[in-house]
Design a protein around this motif. Structure first.
Motif, PDB file in Angstrom:
ATOM      1  N   TYR A  40      48.087 100.241 -37.078  1.00 37.16           N
ATOM      2  CA  TYR A  40      48.112 102.121 -36.054  1.00 37.16           C
ATOM      3  C   TYR A  40      50.152 101.497 -36.024  1.00 37.16           C
ATOM      4  N   VAL A  41      49.971 100.943 -34.662  1.00 37.19           N
ATOM      5  CA  VAL A  41      51.418 100.535 -34.264  1.00 37.19           C
ATOM      6  C   VAL A  41      52.715 100.642 -35.856  1.00 37.19           C
ATOM      7  N   LEU A  42      52.046  99.708 -36.142  1.00 37.22           N
ATOM      8  CA  LEU A  42      52.956  99.595 -37.223  1.00 37.22           C
ATOM      9  C   LEU A  42      53.004 101.113 -38.563  1.00 37.22           C
ATOM     10  N   GLY A  43      51.937 101.272 -38.240  1.00 36.61           N
ATOM     11  CA  GLY A  43      52.007 103.353 -38.504  1.00 36.61           C
ATOM     12  C   GLY A  43      52.722 103.707 -38.150  1.00 36.61           C
ATOM     13  N   LEU A  44      52.904 103.236 -36.929  1.00 39.65           N
ATOM     14  CA  LEU A  44      53.778 104.682 -35.865  1.00 39.65           C
ATOM     15  C   LEU A  44      55.401 104.186 -36.386  1.00 39.65           C
ATOM     16  N   VAL A  45      55.310 103.085 -36.215  1.00 36.26           N
ATOM     17  CA  VAL A  45      56.765 102.466 -36.418  1.00 36.26           C
ATOM     18  C   VAL A  45      57.267 102.978 -37.992  1.00 36.26           C
ATOM     19  N   VAL A  46      56.224 103.091 -38.929  1.00 36.80           N
ATOM     20  CA  VAL A  46      56.887 103.554 -40.121  1.00 36.80           C
ATOM     21  C   VAL A  46      57.164 105.307 -40.868  1.00 36.80           C
ATOM     22  N   ILE A  47      55.839 105.914 -39.695  1.00 36.90           N
ATOM     23  CA  ILE A  47      56.513 106.861 -38.805  1.00 36.90           C
ATOM     24  C   ILE A  47      57.527 108.268 -38.990  1.00 36.90           C
TER      25      ILE A  47
END
Length: 337
Positions: A40-47
């Motif tokens: 989820y942390v990585l997902g937020l970075v991508v978003i």
């Protein structure tokens, strides 16, 4: 090559979506696919990378290709009005298309589950429920907040007689605003709530997290400063942030909230707008049917206290949910962390 035991479990979980969707909520769907906290942390970075960086690189170049150096200069100084009615309206909201792309990439590639799970755990999205959300919010908010404002402040209203421009603007507004509001719902009510559920599945916690983040994200909106703390608390934290999240948790889907958010924003872009960009939140003034010369922040905020009960009555008494969701269980809490 033989599949590992974990890969087989993931495959079985995916194949079992149809059966599980009959009894789980969209919050529990966060447990499908890959769901460790760091994802989820990585997902937020991508978003945010796609929504801010890629957007910041791409949109100015598109502006240059369409309008040359003059259009690029206007875009860089945030003078969206110089891009014309359509160009300015689209450019001002172009980042939402990139944020949407970032969300789809994060859910599909990082979490390896269907983007539909941000909306519902069922096989298909109920567009009927989305439509119910639209009607349940559109009717009271524009009768009470809109028409009510006319009765109290009739001298501030003016009618847009340029119906040709309005008619041409309608389909553009419908598409652009739909992308904007759906993206916000997929992020705040979908991705943020599901990510928070990995930390704690308590419903109060799940309702407060997106409400706080939603309010903070809109603090820079011109109407926030114009309306003060009352507007921030009611029009951002309480109503869109908290109420819309609560109904999503009750329904077990974000379908209702998607319809509500679209109804709220499309009315502001087609029915009634505020003259001047200081409150409208954009350097481009949409050709709404009616324009008010003064933003009555107190009335707008307090009217929400009447709108919300009426909305809930329509959503749950006049219309019936597709199914009553059960509380968030721990059935999907076990797994790989």
């Amino acid at each position: 090559m033989k599949k590992t035991e974990m890969e087989m479990q993931n495959t079985e979980r995916t194949q079992g979506i149809t059966a599980e969707a009959k009894k789980v909520t969209y919050v529990e769907a966060a447990g499908w696919g890959k769901y460790r906290w760091w994802r989820y942390v990585l997902g937020l970075v991508v978003i945010f990378f796609v929504g801010l960086v890629v957007n910041g690189i791409t949109v100015p170049r598109v502006a240059f290709l369409l309008g040359g150096q003059e259009a690029l200069a206007a875009f860089n100084r945030l003078d969206y009005a110089a891009l014309g009615l359509v160009g300015g309206f689209v450019a001002f909201r172009a980042s939402f298309l990139f944020f949407l792309a970032g969300i789809l990439i994060a859910v599909t590639l990082i979490h390896q589950r269907h983007p539909r799970t941000l909306v519902t755990a069922r096989e298909k999205i109920s567009w009927r429920r989305v439509g119910q959300g639209f009607v349940a919010w559109f009717v009271p908010v524009w009768l009470i907040a809109g028409l009510g404002q006319y009765f109290f402040y009739p001298d501030t209203f003016s009618f847009n007689f340029d119906l040709t421009t309005f008619a041409l603007f309608v389909p553009i507004a419908l598409i652009v605003v739909a992308i904007q509001t759906t993206t916000e719902e997929l992020f705040f009510r979908g991705y943020i709530v599901q990510g928070a559920s990995i930390v704690w599945s308590n419903r109060v916690f799940l309702a407060l997290v997106p409400a706080v983040i939603f309010a903070l994200a809109h603090l820079l909106n011109p109407e926030a400063s114009a309306g003060g703390w009352l507007t921030v608390f009611i029009n951002y934290f309480l109503v869109p942030g908290l109420v819309w999240t609560v109904v999503s948790l009750i329904d077990g889907t974000t379908e209702l909230a998607i319809g509500v958010h679209f109804a709220n924003n499309i009315g502001g872009n087609l029915l009634m707008g505020v003259a001047g960009s200081d409150v409208a939140g954009s350097a481009v003034t949409a050709p709404t049917l009616f324009t008010v010369s003064e933003f009555h922040a107190t009335y707008t905020a307090l009217s929400m206290l009447v709108v919300v009960p009426v909305f809930l009555a329509i959503a749950y008494k006049v219309f019936k949910p597709d199914g009553v969701s059960k509380p968030v269980s721990q059935s999907y809490r076990s797994g790989r962390w």
